[in-house]
Scaffold this active site. Structure first.
Site, PDB file in Angstrom:
ATOM      1  N   ASP A  27       0.872  -1.173   0.000  1.00 52.20           N
ATOM      2  CA  ASP A  27       0.000   0.000   0.000  1.00 52.20           C
ATOM      3  C   ASP A  27       0.917   1.234   0.000  1.00 52.20           C
ATOM      4  O   ASP A  27       2.119   1.119   0.268  1.00 52.20           O
ATOM      5  CB  ASP A  27      -0.874  -0.045   1.259  1.00 52.20           C
ATOM      6  CG  ASP A  27      -1.615   1.240   1.511  1.00 52.20           C
ATOM      7  OD1 ASP A  27      -2.319   1.691   0.597  1.00 52.20           O
ATOM      8  OD2 ASP A  27      -1.470   1.803   2.616  1.00 52.20           O
ATOM      9  N   ILE A  28       0.357   2.399  -0.273  1.00 48.19           N
ATOM     10  CA  ILE A  28       1.179   3.616  -0.306  1.00 48.19           C
ATOM     11  C   ILE A  28       1.071   4.421   0.984  1.00 48.19           C
ATOM     12  O   ILE A  28       2.002   4.465   1.781  1.00 48.19           O
ATOM     13  CB  ILE A  28       0.800   4.496  -1.518  1.00 48.19           C
ATOM     14  CG1 ILE A  28       1.158   3.773  -2.823  1.00 48.19           C
ATOM     15  CG2 ILE A  28       1.545   5.839  -1.439  1.00 48.19           C
ATOM     16  CD1 ILE A  28       0.846   4.580  -4.072  1.00 48.19           C
ATOM     17  N   LYS A 203      -8.700  -4.330  -3.542  1.00 50.25           N
ATOM     18  CA  LYS A 203      -7.308  -4.561  -3.905  1.00 50.25           C
ATOM     19  C   LYS A 203      -7.064  -6.043  -4.164  1.00 50.25           C
ATOM     20  O   LYS A 203      -6.313  -6.419  -5.066  1.00 50.25           O
ATOM     21  CB  LYS A 203      -6.381  -4.071  -2.792  1.00 50.25           C
ATOM     22  CG  LYS A 203      -6.345  -2.570  -2.618  1.00 50.25           C
ATOM     23  CD  LYS A 203      -5.336  -2.183  -1.549  1.00 50.25           C
ATOM     24  CE  LYS A 203      -5.321  -0.679  -1.329  1.00 50.25           C
ATOM     25  NZ  LYS A 203      -4.305  -0.270  -0.340  1.00 50.25           N
ATOM     26  N   ASN A 229      -9.204  -0.029   3.544  1.00 43.61           N
ATOM     27  CA  ASN A 229      -9.269  -0.639   2.211  1.00 43.61           C
ATOM     28  C   ASN A 229      -8.234  -1.744   2.019  1.00 43.61           C
ATOM     29  O   ASN A 229      -8.135  -2.333   0.944  1.00 43.61           O
ATOM     30  CB  ASN A 229      -9.125   0.417   1.113  1.00 43.61           C
ATOM     31  CG  ASN A 229      -7.783   1.131   1.147  1.00 43.61           C
ATOM     32  OD1 ASN A 229      -7.073   1.118   2.149  1.00 43.61           O
ATOM     33  ND2 ASN A 229      -7.444   1.768   0.045  1.00 43.61           N
TER      34      ASN A 229
END
Length: 276
Positions: A27-28, A203, A229
């Site tokens: 993830d970022i 995702k 998420n």
């Protein structure tokens, strides 16, 4: 004769290396990037070490592709899952897309306008808002610390695929939309904003497309995340790692919990699972 033997040995080593290859999805926000949207030096070094070892390194994010081009260049990553699984790229080539239903999106927009809840339409190249300006849009987009800001174009959805929409409303008010719009899932990422994606879109959906294409077995699949998420991704993948700064719901479903992003959590987590 000697050269032929050496070549065979090298080839065998290469085959063995490929057989041991793992794929790691990051993830970022809150995972690769800290709360100041900076990439820790230890994280960058760890990612390149993984790549040198022959592993496949990928990004899985709710962000649009145009929101993290510089990060992909900095880390030399060409495989990524954008829009929470709705726009999937493998080695620089689009592998899969899953756009929103336009008729349902129009109905959502109509309801949102009545409630003074703006929306932003997003495709793979840009994003546009259905209203000229709104404090909710400014507040949430500003928190991403990106150069892009949605201009006004209420007809941006026309003649193009929209992979994600942002619905701007205070926490809890998305419930009224969840009850009515069964074609969508609503995933909160900011106190005044939710991601709107196709029902069942996540995702994990995008990750499945990639790992199936790569042929990497589940035992060598890893993912790191911190937000709501990321719950399905971390619960479904064989080695799910939650960041120490992650939501408690995220930590509850992950197989491992590493340190926070501010405490070199990626490096620590990769060592924890035996990849470094």
């Amino acid at each position: 004769m000697e050269m032929g033997y050496k070549q065979k040995v090298q080839q065998r080593k290469l085959v063995l290396k490929m057989m041991e290859r793992s794929v790691i999805f990051f993830d970022i926000d809150g995972t690769l990037l800290n709360h100041d949207k900076k990439l820790p030096a230890s994280t960058k070094e760890a990612v390149f070490t993984l790549k040198e070892q022959g592993h496949e390194v990928a990004i899985a994010t709710g962000r649009a592709p145009f929101m993290y081009e510089e990060l992909r260049k900095e880390l030399d990553i060409n495989t990524y899952v954008s829009y929470n699984g709705q726009y999937v790229v493998l080695n620089g080539e689009v592998l899969d897309t899953n756009p929103l239903s336009i008729p349902a999106l129009l109905k959502l927009t109509e309801t949102a306008l009545v409630n003074d809840h703006p929306v932003v339409y997003m495709d793979h190249e840009d994003m546009r808002a259905n209203v000229p300006e709104h404090s909710y849009i400014k507040e949430s987009i500003k928190s991403l610390k990106i150069d892009h800001f949605p201009a006004h174009d209420p007809h941006y959805y026309e003649e193009r695929d929209i992979f994600q929409t942002l619905l701007f409303c205070p926490e809890g008010e998305e419930k009224q939309y969840e009850e009515v719009f069964q074609d969508f899932d609503f995933i909160r990422w900011h106190p005044v904003s939710c991601d709107v994606v196709p029902k069942g879109g996540s995702k994990w959906r995008g990750i499945e497309k990639i790992v199936e294409k790569l042929g990497i077995p589940k035992e060598r699949q890893y993912a790191f995340g911190d937000g709501l998420n990321d719950i399905e991704m971390l619960s479904m993948i064989h080695h799910g790692v939650a960041m120490g700064n992650g939501e408690e719901e995220v930590k509850a479903v992950a197989k491992y919990v590493t340190k926070s992003v501010e405490e070199d959590g990626i490096l620590h987590g990769l060592k924890m699972v035996g990849l470094l």
